[in-house]
Scaffold this motif. Structure first.
Motif, mmCIF file in Angstrom:
data_model
loop_
_atom_site.group_PDB
_atom_site.id
_atom_site.type_symbol
_atom_site.label_atom_id
_atom_site.label_comp_id
_atom_site.label_asym_id
_atom_site.label_seq_id
_atom_site.Cartn_x
_atom_site.Cartn_y
_atom_site.Cartn_z
ATOM 1 N N LEU B 61 7.860 -48.878 9.974
ATOM 2 C CA LEU B 61 8.782 -47.821 9.543
ATOM 3 C C LEU B 61 8.057 -46.468 9.502
ATOM 4 O O LEU B 61 8.574 -45.460 9.991
ATOM 5 N N CYS B 62 6.853 -46.487 8.951
ATOM 6 C CA CYS B 62 6.068 -45.240 8.884
ATOM 7 C C CYS B 62 5.819 -44.685 10.287
ATOM 8 O O CYS B 62 5.990 -43.481 10.537
ATOM 9 N N ILE B 65 8.835 -43.102 11.653
ATOM 10 C CA ILE B 65 9.099 -41.774 11.078
ATOM 11 C C ILE B 65 8.243 -40.736 11.788
ATOM 12 O O ILE B 65 8.705 -39.647 12.150
ATOM 13 N N THR B 66 6.963 -41.087 12.017
ATOM 14 C CA THR B 66 6.073 -40.159 12.719
ATOM 15 C C THR B 66 6.623 -39.837 14.109
ATOM 16 O O THR B 66 6.648 -38.678 14.536
ATOM 17 N N ALA B 69 9.605 -37.541 13.693
ATOM 18 C CA ALA B 69 9.201 -36.202 13.250
ATOM 19 C C ALA B 69 8.531 -35.444 14.394
ATOM 20 O O ALA B 69 8.726 -34.237 14.549
ATOM 21 N N THR B 98 8.160 -30.809 9.814
ATOM 22 C CA THR B 98 8.076 -31.982 10.687
ATOM 23 C C THR B 98 6.615 -32.357 10.948
ATOM 24 O O THR B 98 6.280 -33.544 10.990
ATOM 25 N N LEU B 101 5.381 -34.079 7.849
ATOM 26 C CA LEU B 101 6.000 -35.408 7.738
ATOM 27 C C LEU B 101 5.358 -36.378 8.723
ATOM 28 O O LEU B 101 5.020 -37.522 8.373
ATOM 29 N N ALA B 105 3.333 -39.550 7.316
ATOM 30 C CA ALA B 105 3.889 -40.883 7.576
ATOM 31 C C ALA B 105 2.875 -41.727 8.347
ATOM 32 O O ALA B 105 2.665 -42.912 8.044
#
Lengths: 545, 363
Positions: B61-62, B65-66, B69, B98, B101, B105
């Motif tokens: 999930l991390c 997200i990266t 972003a 972004t 983030l 992440a």
């Protein structure tokens, strides 16, 4: 291993084979891939500085693509309406353009500035960690010296970079730099004329600072950081005392894969936090200050935090100036500009050697001291922090006076006294705290820890059962090493050992005694199931807990 | 038993136990908990973690997200243009947000990966003495001596001395080369443009900084006011401004004390150097009620009614006073230069004030 032997995937094997054929990297990797790195939160502080430096290089490179290091006069006609039609230098104009006309420019400027602050702050706390844990001791004195040089260079990098935008605030800093430089006896005005290419401010200083800031200083910093890392790698990292940790081993996680991944993540965290700061926390909004003009200034001018202690010492200094014949010695500038920095930097550089001389300790140390176990060193450290801290705080004596509604006169005089008395008080207090903490450790080993179990005795008294400390806790406490004594037995004719003869020898012996005074010995427990009064008059040994 | 796993071999947890055990851990200090069933470690000191998918999902999930972003950063770069304050602000928020983030992440993902998927390590590596053994030292020593002897340095004195002679001036060359960084100071620090007549041969007028207008004494009649003044013809010459800028203050005649030279005032108007005698900041602050001039850099405070003498702070000398006069049209002009060099002290300055007084002048 029970699994069948696996083979390295072809692409990796191919490349690494190619390299190994040519430089024999295999031997190096065999020794180092599983190099062990010990774990402790405080070992991460230096990494903050390292990663900030990488961020500084990345963001700084971006800035150089757009910045014009020129003091040539120009008139601004750009996007920022309030300054349109105003005369300014090319440097200031290009800084405004980076901020308003380059996508990501403002972000990079702010990240760069935040990273510079974090770089210096990271180095400072890392240095304090190394100092307080005695990690500068043999064999790491060279790396300590490199560290002191790095800190000095970081200040120089900050000073030269801060002046580049040529805004009104940084100009005030530059003017103070000039005022300090010109105050130096004998060479002052010559040095100033060489640096500024004539009278202040001239047209040369920004391009010259630019070269120093983007090439010379970072080049030296990079070389020293490399040396710092290589030495750390060769000597292996120190570790905190604990179970299974000795002077002859390192306990922790291997470089590959765990430490590598952790370090990578930590770099990303540092970068991420700096990006967040650059986004949400405005820093150095130069467009609000306007272009530099030596005739103008704004109230409440402050340097970046790492220059604050010099600012404070300039502000605290009484107005001493003496004339010798037809020459002037402006002590009110020379003393505050050179003495505090001299005390701090020279003191830092010499401390490992001074301590070694006093303790006569020539052993290698790979297990860190806990600060409490070296009370004199720790207290000297806190005295130093207080000295620095008072100067730093009084660098904003005007703001303090406003905030607390005290007269500037009183604030300044408070600072003048505190800068001398404060370190002494700090020394005494931290010394007592160290001794207290040593006693507590001795207590834990000698009497155990409170179990929280209350027992009622037949005659009605309540007692708390004490149990021996956990094995790893006890091992941590037992990591304490005695400070060596110089008190060599006198020979048959009553002549003391060579190292402690004469005046200097006596000073050395006195200092050695001071270092060892109040060393609380660790004694192992008298019986394991100790019981202590749980209620009552509080006369019990542990009743204060 | 996972709770125990976190606490048993862990290095960090015990510190809380010493002295004041936290309730959660006190059970273990008692040593009453059962030791965990050992998960057959493959290698000593390498303790594998759960085989479960939970941590992997968090990490994934991390990373996702990266990825998102990162894409968003590119999109925002194209989408949000700059060119005004507002636009620059929005672009900064979008790009920085972004970027932060994406980095955070990714950092979180890798951290979870290390701490929940990679094994827990407790590996021991031996240190080896850093010092090389005696035989090696001896060999290096003899090699050094042999090499030195072969080179002839110890024996051939002429060679040695001429070599030293040869490199000595080479070391000086960089220093010599630096000379042209700037001119020699000479006496320029002692003089300002106030002492020179204008090109037309007239006395130099005082010009209001910013507006560029000369000052008619009759129009500057607000006691308590302070004006920043620059020399005519040098309004934008930063080098000149760095030492010639003035502050102009108007007093009622009875307010002026002996320190101020009244002959150099016009209608109670006094001109002092604006450049602080400490390290050269402009002394831009003025307190009307007390007539104090204050330097915002290091808080040196000067009494404007009494020749700008120092009453507090690190400055050691008063701000020099400029002789004022009027020209034919009624504008304020300089009647001469400062009697002493303005600005910060320097080695060759000497006690210029005493020299002036010795000659019977006013400083």
């Amino acid at each position: 291993m029970s699994e069948p032997k696996q083979t390295v995937p072809k692409p990796i094997a191919g490349v690494s084979g190619y390299i190994d054929d040519r430089i024999g990297a295999g031997n190096f990797l065999k020794r180092n891939l599983r190099k062990i790195f010990p774990d402790h939160w405080s070992f991460l502080l230096g990494e903050i500085a390292l990663y900030s430096f990488i961020v500084i290089l990345l963001s700084g490179t971006f800035l150089t693509f757009f910045f014009k290091p020129s003091m040539a006069h120009t008139v601004y006609e750009g996007s920022y309406a309030p300054l349109r039609g105003i005369g300014m230098s090319e440097a200031y104009k290009s800084t405004l353009e980076i901020s308003f006309d380059v996508r990501g420019g403002l972000l990079m400027r702010q990240i760069h500035h935040w990273a510079a602050l974090l770089f210096v702050a990271g180095m400072m706390v890392h240095m304090l960690r190394v100092f307080f844990t005695g990690a500068f001791r043999k064999p790491r004195e060279i790396n300590w010296i490199i560290g002191v040089l790095l800190l000095t260079l970081a200040l120089a990098a900050g000073l030269t970079g801060y002046s580049l935008p040529d805004d009104l605030l940084s100009g005030a800093g530059l003017r103070i730099t000039e005022g300090v430089l010109i105050s130096l006896p004998l060479v002052g005005s010559y040095a100033t004329f060489l640096l500024f290419g004539g009278e202040y401010p001239g047209f040369d200083v920004i391009p010259r600072f630019y070269t120093l800031h983007v090439l010379l200083i970072p080049g030296i910093i990079l070389a020293l950081i490399t040396a710092h890392m290589i030495l750390m790698w060769v000597q292996k990292h120190t570790q905190m005392p604990g179970k299974g940790r000795t002077e002859k081993n390192v306990v922790g996680a291997p470089f590959y894969p765990a430490f590598m991944a952790k370090a990578g993540a930590y770099f990303l965290f540092t970068f991420g936090v700096l990006a967040g700061l650059g986004t949400f926390a405005q820093i150095n909004p130069v467009w609000l200050f306007g272009p530099y003009n030596p005739a103008d200034i704004s109230a409440g001018s402050q340097p970046d935090f790492y220059m604050g202690f010099l600012e404070g010492s300039l502000r605290l200094m009484p107005a001493w100036e003496i004339n010798i014949g037809s020459y002037t010695l402006p002590l009110s500038v020379i003393i505050p500009a050179l003495v505090p920095m001299g005390i701090i930097m020279t003191g830092l550089a010499l401390w490992p050697f001074l301590e070694q001389w006093v303790t006569g300790d020539k052993r290698e140390h790979h297990v860190c001291d806990r600060p409490r176990n070296a009370p004199v060193r720790t207290s000297v450290g806190f005295a130093g922090i207080t000295f620095y801290g008072v100067l730093w705080l009084l660098g904003s004596n005007d703001e303090l006076s406003v905030a607390f509604d005290v007269s500037l006169f009183a604030t300044t005089w408070f600072g003048r006294i505190a800068v001398i008395v404060g370190p002494i008080i700090a020394f005494l207090i931290s010394y007592r705290i160290c001794i207290g903490l040593q006693r507590k450790d001795a207590d834990v080993l000698g009497h155990g820890v409170e179990s929280g179990v209350i027992k009622r005795l037949p005659h009605g008294e309540f007692v708390e059962i004490h149990v021996p400390a956990r094995e790893d806790v006890a091992a941590h406490l037992r990591g304490k090493k005695e400070i060596p004594s110089l008190e060599a037995p006198v020979d048959e004719r009553g002549i003391p050992a060579p190292g402690v003869r004469g005046l200097i020898g006596k000073v050395r012996l006195t200092l050695n005694r001071a270092f060892r005074a109040d060393d609380i010995p660790l004694e192992e427990g008298h019986g394991h199931e100790e019981e202590h009064k749980a209620i009552g008059a509080g006369s019990g040994h542990k009743a204060d807990h | 038993m996972t709770e125990h796993d976190e606490n048993s071999a862990g290095w960090r947890s015990p510190k809380r136990v010493v002295g004041t055990p936290s309730p959660a851990e006190s059970r273990y200090t008692l040593g009453q908990a059962e030791p965990p069933s050992p998960k057959t470690p493959v290698i000593e000191g390498v303790e594998p973690r759960d085989e479960g998918k939970g941590a992997e999902r968090v990490v994934a999930l991390c990373f996702l997200i990266t990825f998102l972003a990162g894409i968003a950063f590119i999109v925002f770069y194209v989408m949000f243009q700059v060119g005004t304050i507002e636009k620059a602000q929005i672009s900064n928020l979008a790009l920085g947000g972004t970027l932060a983030l994406a980095l955070l992440a990714l950092a979180t993902g890798v951290t979870v990966w290390v701490r929940a998927i990679m094994p827990k390590y407790h590996l021991v590596q031996e240190r080896h003495p850093l010092v090389s053994d005696e035989a090696t030292r001896d060999e290096v020593g003899s090699t050094f001596l042999q090499g030195a002897a072969e080179s002839g340095i110890p024996k051939r004195r002429l060679l040695r001395r001429t070599l030293l002679l040869a490199v000595a001036p080479l070391g000086l060359l960089p220093l010599v080369l630096l000379k042209d960084l700037g001119p020699l100071p000479g006496t320029v620090l002692r003089h300002t443009v106030w002492g020179k007549k204008t090109k037309e041969g007239k006395e130099r007028r005082l010009i209001i900084e910013g507006t560029g207008n000369p000052i008619r004494a009759a129009n500057f009649n607000s006691p308590g006011g302070i004006l920043s003044v620059v020399p005519e013809g040098y309004e934008h010459d930063l080098n000149e401004l760095a030492k010639s800028t003035l502050i102009l203050i108007k007093f009622r005649p009875e307010e002026l004390k002996a320190g101020t030279n009244k002959n150099w005032t016009v209608d109670g108007i006094v001109a002092y150097s604006k450049i602080c005698t400490h390290v050269g900041c402009p002394t831009a602050l003025y307190e009307q009620t007390t007539h104090h001039i204050l330097c915002p850099c290091h808080q040196s405070t000067f009494d404007a009614t009494d020749g700008a003498r120092v009453i507090f702070g690190p400055a050691a000398r008063p701000l020099p006073q400029l002789p004022l006069g009027l020209d034919a049209e009624g504008y304020l002009v300089a009647k001469g230069d400062f009697p002493v060099p303005p600005g910060p002290s320097f080695w060759e300055r000497g006690d210029a004030e005493a020299e002036v007084r010795a000659k019977g002048g006013h400083a």
